[in-house]
Design a protein around this motif. Structure first.
Motif, PDB file in Angstrom:
ATOM      1  N   ASN A 178       0.805  -1.222   0.000  1.00  0.00           N
ATOM      2  CA  ASN A 178       0.000   0.000   0.000  1.00  0.00           C
ATOM      3  C   ASN A 178       0.840   1.275   0.000  1.00  0.00           C
ATOM      4  O   ASN A 178       0.295   2.370  -0.057  1.00  0.00           O
ATOM      5  CB  ASN A 178      -0.975   0.016   1.181  1.00  0.00           C
ATOM      6  CG  ASN A 178      -0.290  -0.065   2.536  1.00  0.00           C
ATOM      7  OD1 ASN A 178       0.871  -0.445   2.631  1.00  0.00           O
ATOM      8  ND2 ASN A 178      -1.020   0.270   3.582  1.00  0.00           N
TER       9      ASN A 178
ATOM     10  N   SER B  51       4.692   5.169   3.563  1.00  0.00           N
ATOM     11  CA  SER B  51       3.635   5.677   2.695  1.00  0.00           C
ATOM     12  C   SER B  51       3.638   7.190   2.555  1.00  0.00           C
ATOM     13  O   SER B  51       3.228   7.724   1.527  1.00  0.00           O
ATOM     14  CB  SER B  51       2.272   5.206   3.206  1.00  0.00           C
ATOM     15  OG  SER B  51       2.155   3.803   3.107  1.00  0.00           O
TER      16      SER B  51
ATOM     17  N   SER C  50       2.610   5.507  -4.423  1.00  0.00           N
ATOM     18  CA  SER C  50       1.177   5.193  -4.390  1.00  0.00           C
ATOM     19  C   SER C  50       0.323   6.362  -4.848  1.00  0.00           C
ATOM     20  O   SER C  50      -0.828   6.171  -5.237  1.00  0.00           O
ATOM     21  CB  SER C  50       0.757   4.800  -2.970  1.00  0.00           C
ATOM     22  OG  SER C  50       0.783   5.925  -2.112  1.00  0.00           O
TER      23      SER C  50
ATOM     24  N   ALA D 230      -2.037   2.442  -4.989  1.00  0.00           N
ATOM     25  CA  ALA D 230      -3.330   2.615  -4.317  1.00  0.00           C
ATOM     26  C   ALA D 230      -4.390   2.658  -5.394  1.00  0.00           C
ATOM     27  O   ALA D 230      -4.581   3.672  -6.057  1.00  0.00           O
ATOM     28  CB  ALA D 230      -3.348   3.894  -3.483  1.00  0.00           C
TER      29      ALA D 230
ATOM     30  N   GLN E  29      -6.445  -3.302  -5.624  1.00  0.00           N
ATOM     31  CA  GLN E  29      -5.548  -3.523  -4.489  1.00  0.00           C
ATOM     32  C   GLN E  29      -6.280  -3.312  -3.169  1.00  0.00           C
ATOM     33  O   GLN E  29      -6.176  -4.121  -2.244  1.00  0.00           O
ATOM     34  CB  GLN E  29      -4.338  -2.597  -4.561  1.00  0.00           C
ATOM     35  CG  GLN E  29      -3.311  -2.861  -3.459  1.00  0.00           C
ATOM     36  CD  GLN E  29      -2.562  -1.618  -3.034  1.00  0.00           C
ATOM     37  OE1 GLN E  29      -3.161  -0.606  -2.683  1.00  0.00           O
ATOM     38  NE2 GLN E  29      -1.240  -1.698  -3.085  1.00  0.00           N
ATOM     39  N   TRP E  30      -7.030  -2.235  -3.082  1.00  0.00           N
ATOM     40  CA  TRP E  30      -7.708  -1.940  -1.817  1.00  0.00           C
ATOM     41  C   TRP E  30      -8.787  -2.977  -1.512  1.00  0.00           C
ATOM     42  O   TRP E  30      -9.008  -3.332  -0.358  1.00  0.00           O
ATOM     43  CB  TRP E  30      -8.277  -0.522  -1.844  1.00  0.00           C
ATOM     44  CG  TRP E  30      -7.223   0.511  -1.544  1.00  0.00           C
ATOM     45  CD1 TRP E  30      -5.874   0.393  -1.790  1.00  0.00           C
ATOM     46  CD2 TRP E  30      -7.403   1.779  -0.921  1.00  0.00           C
ATOM     47  NE1 TRP E  30      -5.210   1.517  -1.385  1.00  0.00           N
ATOM     48  CE2 TRP E  30      -6.118   2.395  -0.842  1.00  0.00           C
ATOM     49  CE3 TRP E  30      -8.513   2.466  -0.453  1.00  0.00           C
ATOM     50  CZ2 TRP E  30      -5.941   3.648  -0.290  1.00  0.00           C
ATOM     51  CZ3 TRP E  30      -8.331   3.735   0.089  1.00  0.00           C
ATOM     52  CH2 TRP E  30      -7.058   4.318   0.174  1.00  0.00           C
TER      53      TRP E  30
ATOM     54  N   PRO F 214      -7.143   1.443   3.669  1.00  0.00           N
ATOM     55  CA  PRO F 214      -5.951   0.608   3.522  1.00  0.00           C
ATOM     56  C   PRO F 214      -4.649   1.399   3.533  1.00  0.00           C
ATOM     57  O   PRO F 214      -3.592   0.843   3.835  1.00  0.00           O
ATOM     58  CB  PRO F 214      -6.178  -0.089   2.174  1.00  0.00           C
ATOM     59  CG  PRO F 214      -7.660  -0.214   2.083  1.00  0.00           C
ATOM     60  CD  PRO F 214      -8.178   1.086   2.659  1.00  0.00           C
TER      61      PRO F 214
END
Length: 542
Positions: free
Chosen positions: A50, A124, A131, A54, A58-59, A184
Motif C-alpha cells: 500500500n 507511505s 502510491s 493505491a 488492491q484496496w 488501507p
C-alpha cells in the motif's frame, strides 16, 4: 460520420440488451461444502504494497486480507479492529492514543505491534512513495514536509510508545481523522517482512504477511487469479465462516454474467449493456456507493482545456439523464457535483452536501455552443482535437463513446479521439500529462467532502489535471486548519470549495456510482459499504 458513431452505439445497446434479457435467469451454484466462494475484480492486481500502489483492486484485496486500527461493521459504523476501542482525541483534538490488541497476530504468527503502524505510515508518507496517496497523511505532524521532501520520514508524528501503544500527533485538529483509519492507506506493514523483502515487498502474495481474516496466496505479480485462505492467527475466528475465497479478474461484464449463470461466480459485478438487460433478474442487487464517475480535464497552461469557456461548454453539452437512462440503464443516477450524493449531511443545514451544492444549470446545449465558439475564438483556433482516455472496461468505453458522439455532434470544430488503455499504460499517460480528458471514478474513502475535494488541490500528487485555483485551495486550507474545530465555518469552507469547482469546471461529473451485482441467493453476510470497499470477510453460504 458524427451520426454514424452514435447510431452504431444505440443499435448495439438495443441488440445486446434484448439478448441478455432473454438469458439472464440463471442462478449461481454454491460450493458443495459451503466453505468457499468465488468472486471477481474487473481490473488486474498491480501490487499488495500500500506504499507503492493505491487503486480499487488492491484496496479490495487488502480489505479482505488486512485490518487497520478500525473496521466498519454491518451498520457502517466504526468498530475496533487492531485497536481495542474507538478512541477520542486529547490535546484539543491533536493527539490520538491507540491501544492495540495483544492477541492480534500476523499470518506468520508475529505479534502486530505499534511499530508495524509506524513503519507503514513512514513508508507511505515518504516523498519516495509511488502510491500517489501520501497526501492522505496531511494533517499528521510533519506529513506535508515529508511528502515534499523537506523532512525525513522519521519526523512523522506517529510514535510507538511501547509494543502495543501507538500515539499519533497532528498539526491541527481533524474532525474526520477516526473515519480515515478504515483506509488501507493506514494499514500496518509487518516490519520484519518489509526489511526482509525490501523493494520486492508486496510484489507477490508470498512476499507479504497478513493480519486480517484471510491471507492472499497464488498471486505471482502478473496472473489474474488468486486465493484468500483462512488466517489461523486472526484474533476473531468466530466471526469468520469461509475457509477460502477464490478471486478472478473478469473485465468483460458479459463474461461475468455467463460465469455467474454457470455457477463459476457467487457475486458478479456487471455494468453497461449487460446490466441493462438484467435489471429484472431475480439475483440482481443494486449497491449504492458514495462515488462519482467523472471526466478529468487537463487544464495545464499548454493544454486546450486551460480555457474556462471550453470546459464549461463540455460540462453543459452532456445530458446526464440520457447517459444514465439510455447508455448505462443500470440504476445509476446523474451526478452534478464531484462530491457524491449520500456521502455526508451538512450538519449546519441538515441537507445532503451534494444536493445543496448542485449548480443551477446542468444541461444547456444552446449555451454550450455559445461558450464553445467564444472559447475557440479566445484560443485563436477554429477547431480542436481532444484525446479522451479511459480503461478497458465496457462501461467506461460506452461512456466515452457517448461523450465523443455528443461533443462532436453539438460543438462545431470539436473532434474527440477515444483511447481505451490497459491500466499501466493509462496510468503512465495520465501521470505524465499526456491527455486532454480522462474518464474515471472516485469512491469515497471516508464520509467527509474533503475526501473528494482535496485531490484537486494544487499541491495534491493526484491532481493530474493540474488544476490550480487560489480560491479553491484557500477554502480547503481554512477548513483543514483554522476552521477545523468550528463546525459552522468548516462546512462553509466545504461549500465554498465545491461552488468554486462548479464555476471553474476542472472536471465534469457524470453519474453516481451504483454497482449492479448478480449475487448467489445463498451468499449471506456480505457487508456492502457505501463508503469504502465491500467486505466479504464475514460472508457465508446458507
Amino acid at each position: 460520420m458524427k451520426n454514424t458513431h452514435k447510431l452504431l452505439l444505440g443499435a448495439a445497446l438495443l441488440t445486446l440488451s434484448g439478448t441478455l434479457a432473454a438469458c439472464g435467469s440463471g442462478e449461481a451454484n454454491s460450493d458443495s461444502n459451503h466453505n468457499k466462494v468465488t468472486l471477481m475484480q474487473n481490473t488486474e492486481l498491480l501490487s499488495l504494497d500500500n506504499s507503492s500502489v493505491a487503486d480499487f483492486t488492491q484496496w479490495n484485496t487488502l480489505e479482505n486480507s488486512m485490518e487497520g486500527l478500525y473496521r466498519q461493521d454491518k451498520n457502517n459504523k466504526l468498530a475496533p479492529a487492531m485497536a481495542t476501542k474507538v478512541v477520542q482525541p486529547t490535546n484539543n483534538g491533536k493527539t490520538y492514543t491507540f491501544h492495540l490488541r495483544k492477541n492480534a497476530k500476523w499470518s506468520n504468527g508475529d505479534d502486530v505491534t505499534a511499530q508495524d503502524f509506524v513503519k507503514s505510515w513512514q513508508r507511505s508518507v515518504s516523498d519516495k512513495s509511488t502510491s500517489g496517496y501520501n497526501y492522505i497523511f496531511s494533517g499528521v505532524k510533519n506529513a506535508d514536509k515529508i511528502s515534499a521532501g523537506k523532512a525525513d520520514e522519521t519526523a512523522l508524528g506517529v510514535t510507538a510508545v511501547d509494543k502495543h501503544t501507538l500515539r499519533v500527533d497532528l498539526d491541527h485538529a481533524m474532525p474526520y481523522f477516526n473515519k480515515m483509519m478504515i483506509l488501507p492507506a493506514f494499514f500496518p506493514q509487518n516490519t520484519a517482512a518489509v526489511k526482509k523483502y525490501g523493494s520486492k515487498y508486496g510484489t507477490t502474495s508470498a512476499k507479504m504477511v497478513y493480519n486480517g481474516p484471510f491471507k492472499v496466496t497464488g498471486w505471482t505479480g502478473s496472473n489474474n487469479s488468486w486465493k484468500f485462505l483462512r488466517n489461523k492467527h486472526y484474533y476473531n475466528q468466530k466471526a469468520i465462516h469461509l475457509k477460502e475465497i477464490d478471486m478472478k479478474v473478469v473485465q468483460d461484464p458479459n463474461t461475468a454474467h455467463n460465469m455467474f449463470t454457470k455457477g463459476q461466480l457467487d457475486d458478479a459485478q456487471i455494468t453497461g449493456v449487460t446490466a441493462q438487460g438484467l435489471q429484472t433478474n431475480k439475483n440482481l442487487r443494486h449497491v449504492t456507493k458514495a462515488g462519482t464517475y467523472y471526466t478529468r480535464l487537463n487544464v495545464a497552461k499548454n493544454k486546450t482545456l486551460s480555457n474556462k469557456k471550453l470546459r464549461r461548454a463540455l460540462n453543459l453539452v452532456l445530458d446526464r439523464k440520457a447517459l444514465t437512462k439510455k447508455v448505462l440503464a443500470d440504476g445509476s443516477e446523474p451526478a452534478y457535483t464531484f462530491v457524491a450524493k449520500g456521502l455526508s449531511t451538512d450538519p449546519t443545514t441538515g441537507k445532503d452536501f451534494a444536493e445543496e451544492n448542485q449548480p443551477a444549470e446542468t444541461h444547456n446545449v444552446k449555451k454550450a455552443k455559445k461558450l464553445w465558439a467564444e472559447g475557440l475564438k479566445e484560443t485563436g483556433k477554429s477547431s480542436v482535437t481532444l484525446s479522451l482516455l479511459g480503461n478497458q472496461d465496457t462501461a467506461t468505453k460506452n461512456v466515452n463513446q457517448y461523450i465523443q458522439s455528443t461533443v462532436e455532434e453539438n460543438l462545431d470544430g470539436a473532434k474527440v479521439n477515444v483511447e481505451s488503455l490497459p491500466k499501466k499504460a493509462l496510468s503512465s499517460d495520465v501521470e505524465s500529462g499526456k491527455f486532454d480528458m480522462e474518464t474515471l471514478f472516485w469512491l469515497a474513502d471516508f464520509g467527509d467532502p474533503s475526501n473528494f475535494l482535496s485531490i484537486n488541490q494544487s499541491t495534491n500528487p493526484q491532481n493530474y489535471g493540474s488544476y490550480n485555483s487560489k480560491a479553491f485551495d484557500t477554502a480547503l486550507t481554512n477548513a483543514a486548519k483554522k476552521d477545523a474545530t468550528n463546525t459552522k465555518a468548516y462546512w462553509a469552507d466545504m461549500r465554498k470549495a465545491q461552488q468554486v469547482m462548479n464555476s471553474e469546471v476542472p472536471l465534469v461529473p457524470l453519474y453516481s456510482m451504483t454497482e449492479s451485482h448478480l449475487v448467489n441467493p445463498k451468499l449471506k453476510g456480505v457487508e456492502y459499504h457505501p463508503v469504502g470497499e465491500n467486505d466479504y470477510t464475514r460472508a457465508y453460504l446458507k
